[in-house]
Motif scaffolding. Structure first.
Motif, PDB file in Angstrom:
ATOM      1  N   THR A 239     -11.998 -15.649 -25.723  1.00 38.96           N
ATOM      2  CA  THR A 239     -12.841 -15.185 -24.626  1.00 38.96           C
ATOM      3  C   THR A 239     -12.190 -15.610 -23.318  1.00 38.96           C
ATOM      4  O   THR A 239     -11.909 -16.801 -23.123  1.00 38.96           O
ATOM      5  CB  THR A 239     -14.255 -15.764 -24.707  1.00 38.96           C
ATOM      6  OG1 THR A 239     -14.843 -15.393 -25.960  1.00 38.96           O
ATOM      7  CG2 THR A 239     -15.124 -15.239 -23.563  1.00 38.96           C
ATOM      8  N   VAL A 240     -11.957 -14.654 -22.436  1.00 37.79           N
ATOM      9  CA  VAL A 240     -11.366 -14.934 -21.135  1.00 37.79           C
ATOM     10  C   VAL A 240     -12.448 -14.721 -20.066  1.00 37.79           C
ATOM     11  O   VAL A 240     -13.048 -13.642 -19.992  1.00 37.79           O
ATOM     12  CB  VAL A 240     -10.159 -14.030 -20.847  1.00 37.79           C
ATOM     13  CG1 VAL A 240      -9.538 -14.381 -19.492  1.00 37.79           C
ATOM     14  CG2 VAL A 240      -9.122 -14.164 -21.951  1.00 37.79           C
TER      15      VAL A 240
ATOM     16  N   LEU B 115       1.499 -16.919 -31.448  1.00 38.00           N
ATOM     17  CA  LEU B 115       1.356 -15.815 -30.500  1.00 38.00           C
ATOM     18  C   LEU B 115       1.015 -16.441 -29.160  1.00 38.00           C
ATOM     19  O   LEU B 115       0.080 -17.233 -29.060  1.00 38.00           O
ATOM     20  CB  LEU B 115       0.258 -14.851 -30.928  1.00 38.00           C
ATOM     21  CG  LEU B 115      -0.060 -13.734 -29.947  1.00 38.00           C
ATOM     22  CD1 LEU B 115       1.088 -12.730 -29.881  1.00 38.00           C
ATOM     23  CD2 LEU B 115      -1.359 -13.006 -30.347  1.00 38.00           C
ATOM     24  N   ASN B 116       1.783 -16.113 -28.146  1.00 33.23           N
ATOM     25  CA  ASN B 116       1.553 -16.631 -26.803  1.00 33.23           C
ATOM     26  C   ASN B 116       1.154 -15.502 -25.870  1.00 33.23           C
ATOM     27  O   ASN B 116       1.737 -14.416 -25.918  1.00 33.23           O
ATOM     28  CB  ASN B 116       2.821 -17.297 -26.269  1.00 33.23           C
ATOM     29  CG  ASN B 116       3.191 -18.526 -27.062  1.00 33.23           C
ATOM     30  OD1 ASN B 116       2.586 -19.584 -26.912  1.00 33.23           O
ATOM     31  ND2 ASN B 116       4.175 -18.392 -27.939  1.00 33.23           N
ATOM     32  N   VAL B 117       0.161 -15.778 -25.046  1.00 28.62           N
ATOM     33  CA  VAL B 117      -0.250 -14.806 -24.042  1.00 28.62           C
ATOM     34  C   VAL B 117      -0.297 -15.522 -22.698  1.00 28.62           C
ATOM     35  O   VAL B 117      -1.000 -16.523 -22.541  1.00 28.62           O
ATOM     36  CB  VAL B 117      -1.620 -14.183 -24.347  1.00 28.62           C
ATOM     37  CG1 VAL B 117      -1.917 -13.066 -23.347  1.00 28.62           C
ATOM     38  CG2 VAL B 117      -1.674 -13.657 -25.768  1.00 28.62           C
TER      39      VAL B 117
ATOM     40  N   LEU C 219      -5.870 -12.006 -18.783  1.00 28.80           N
ATOM     41  CA  LEU C 219      -6.761 -11.072 -18.099  1.00 28.80           C
ATOM     42  C   LEU C 219      -8.069 -10.989 -18.871  1.00 28.80           C
ATOM     43  O   LEU C 219      -8.112 -11.296 -20.075  1.00 28.80           O
ATOM     44  CB  LEU C 219      -6.120  -9.683 -18.010  1.00 28.80           C
ATOM     45  CG  LEU C 219      -4.759  -9.591 -17.334  1.00 28.80           C
ATOM     46  CD1 LEU C 219      -4.201  -8.173 -17.469  1.00 28.80           C
ATOM     47  CD2 LEU C 219      -4.864  -9.992 -15.876  1.00 28.80           C
ATOM     48  N   LEU C 220      -9.113 -10.527 -18.193  1.00 31.99           N
ATOM     49  CA  LEU C 220     -10.394 -10.376 -18.871  1.00 31.99           C
ATOM     50  C   LEU C 220     -10.259  -9.457 -20.088  1.00 31.99           C
ATOM     51  O   LEU C 220     -10.900  -9.679 -21.117  1.00 31.99           O
ATOM     52  CB  LEU C 220     -11.447  -9.814 -17.914  1.00 31.99           C
ATOM     53  CG  LEU C 220     -11.863 -10.711 -16.745  1.00 31.99           C
ATOM     54  CD1 LEU C 220     -12.892  -9.988 -15.876  1.00 31.99           C
ATOM     55  CD2 LEU C 220     -12.415 -12.032 -17.234  1.00 31.99           C
ATOM     56  N   GLY C 221      -9.412  -8.459 -19.975  1.00 37.41           N
ATOM     57  CA  GLY C 221      -9.218  -7.483 -21.049  1.00 37.41           C
ATOM     58  C   GLY C 221      -8.515  -8.045 -22.274  1.00 37.41           C
ATOM     59  O   GLY C 221      -8.429  -7.364 -23.299  1.00 37.41           O
TER      60      GLY C 221
ATOM     61  N   ARG D 114      -9.136 -16.692 -16.535  1.00 38.57           N
ATOM     62  CA  ARG D 114      -8.116 -15.741 -16.081  1.00 38.57           C
ATOM     63  C   ARG D 114      -6.917 -16.472 -15.477  1.00 38.57           C
ATOM     64  O   ARG D 114      -7.082 -17.422 -14.720  1.00 38.57           O
ATOM     65  CB  ARG D 114      -8.700 -14.798 -15.022  1.00 38.57           C
ATOM     66  CG  ARG D 114      -9.437 -13.606 -15.579  1.00 38.57           C
ATOM     67  CD  ARG D 114     -10.013 -12.763 -14.477  1.00 38.57           C
ATOM     68  NE  ARG D 114     -10.985 -13.510 -13.684  1.00 38.57           N
ATOM     69  CZ  ARG D 114     -11.590 -13.017 -12.605  1.00 38.57           C
ATOM     70  NH1 ARG D 114     -11.313 -11.804 -12.190  1.00 38.57           N
ATOM     71  NH2 ARG D 114     -12.453 -13.749 -11.948  1.00 38.57           N
ATOM     72  N   GLY D 115      -5.742 -16.008 -15.826  1.00 37.09           N
ATOM     73  CA  GLY D 115      -4.518 -16.584 -15.294  1.00 37.09           C
ATOM     74  C   GLY D 115      -3.928 -17.694 -16.152  1.00 37.09           C
ATOM     75  O   GLY D 115      -2.754 -18.055 -15.980  1.00 37.09           O
TER      76      GLY D 115
END
Lengths: 115, 114
Positions: free
Chosen positions: B112-113, B76-78, B82-84, B15-16
């Motif tokens: 998987t986060v 694609l960048n994120v 978040l877990l979602g 996460r983060g």
């Protein structure tokens, strides 16, 4: 907005039986395309068939056939004489051009063919 | 001919963190689209690019961004994961941007986060 509904979640059939998947779509556009995709366990979506909104002729392609009815906004898909290799998730999708050809997918139907 | 290729195949992030996913379209295809598929759901449209220009954006937060390169490949960048965001990310290519052209999908990147 475009919406695709696939009511059944999981369908089990015995090998060689026919299986029909239902798809109902919503759109205000008069020009649109409908698709069926197959997603085997490997995860890759495989294009199966496409139909445009101006062609309601139903066709058969090998063991696949489809029934497109604009009056009921339905685009049903049938696999004849199912085989174990047909076990997969099947998605119905709708595309309307607004400068792009984004696909709106239904939730999918898990088809399990039992040998 | 090679189909749509995506890398990496699997990815585990915390996460983060930030993640970059890559896609190479079928040779001759000029349009690339990105979809997110959460377990048990149909794919959801994120972006479409054609000739390096954004042609469509789905209902995703600004943490999601993308770009297309001169060779028509795409990233694609994120940000701020978040877990979602755990999902299968699918890339699709098509020859042109018109709904008469079917889209061909790659094998996806499973993120998987934790």
């Amino acid at each position: 907005a475009q919406k695709v509904t696939q009511a059944q979640t999981e369908i089990s059939v015995v090998e060689k039986e026919d299986v029909t998947l239902d798809c109902v779509y919503e759109t205000r556009d008069t020009t649109y395309y409908l698709f069926w995709y197959k997603q085997p366990p490997s995860g890759e979506l495989v294009f199966l068939i496409r139909r445009n909104s101006f062609d309601e002729q139903n066709e058969i392609s090998g063991r696949y056939s489809w029934n497109f009815q604009k009056s009921t906004s339905s685009f049903n898909f049938t696999i004849t004489a199912s085989q174990v290799v047909d076990s997969a998730v099947y998605f119905c999708a709708l595309s309307v051009t607004y400068g792009n050809n984004r696909l709106a997918f239904g939730k999918g139907n898990q088809v399990v063919v039992i040998p | 001919d090679a189909g749509v290729t995506q890398s990496p195949t699997h990815l585990i992030k915390t996460r983060g963190q930030h993640v970059t996913l890559r896609c190479s379209p079928i040779s001759g295809h000029k349009s690339v689209s990105w979809y997110q598929q959460v377990l048990g759901q149909g794919p959801q449209f994120i972006f479409q690019y054609y000739e390096k220009e954004e042609r469509g954006r789905g209902n995703f937060p600004d943490r999601f961004s993308a770009r297309q390169f001169p060779n028509y490949s795409s990233e694609l960048n994120v940000n701020a994961l978040l877990l979602g965001d755990s999902a299968l990310y699918l890339c699709a290519s098509s020859y042109r941007v018109a709904d008469s052209y079917e889209q061909y999908f790659g094998p996806g990147t499973r993120l998987t986060v934790t």
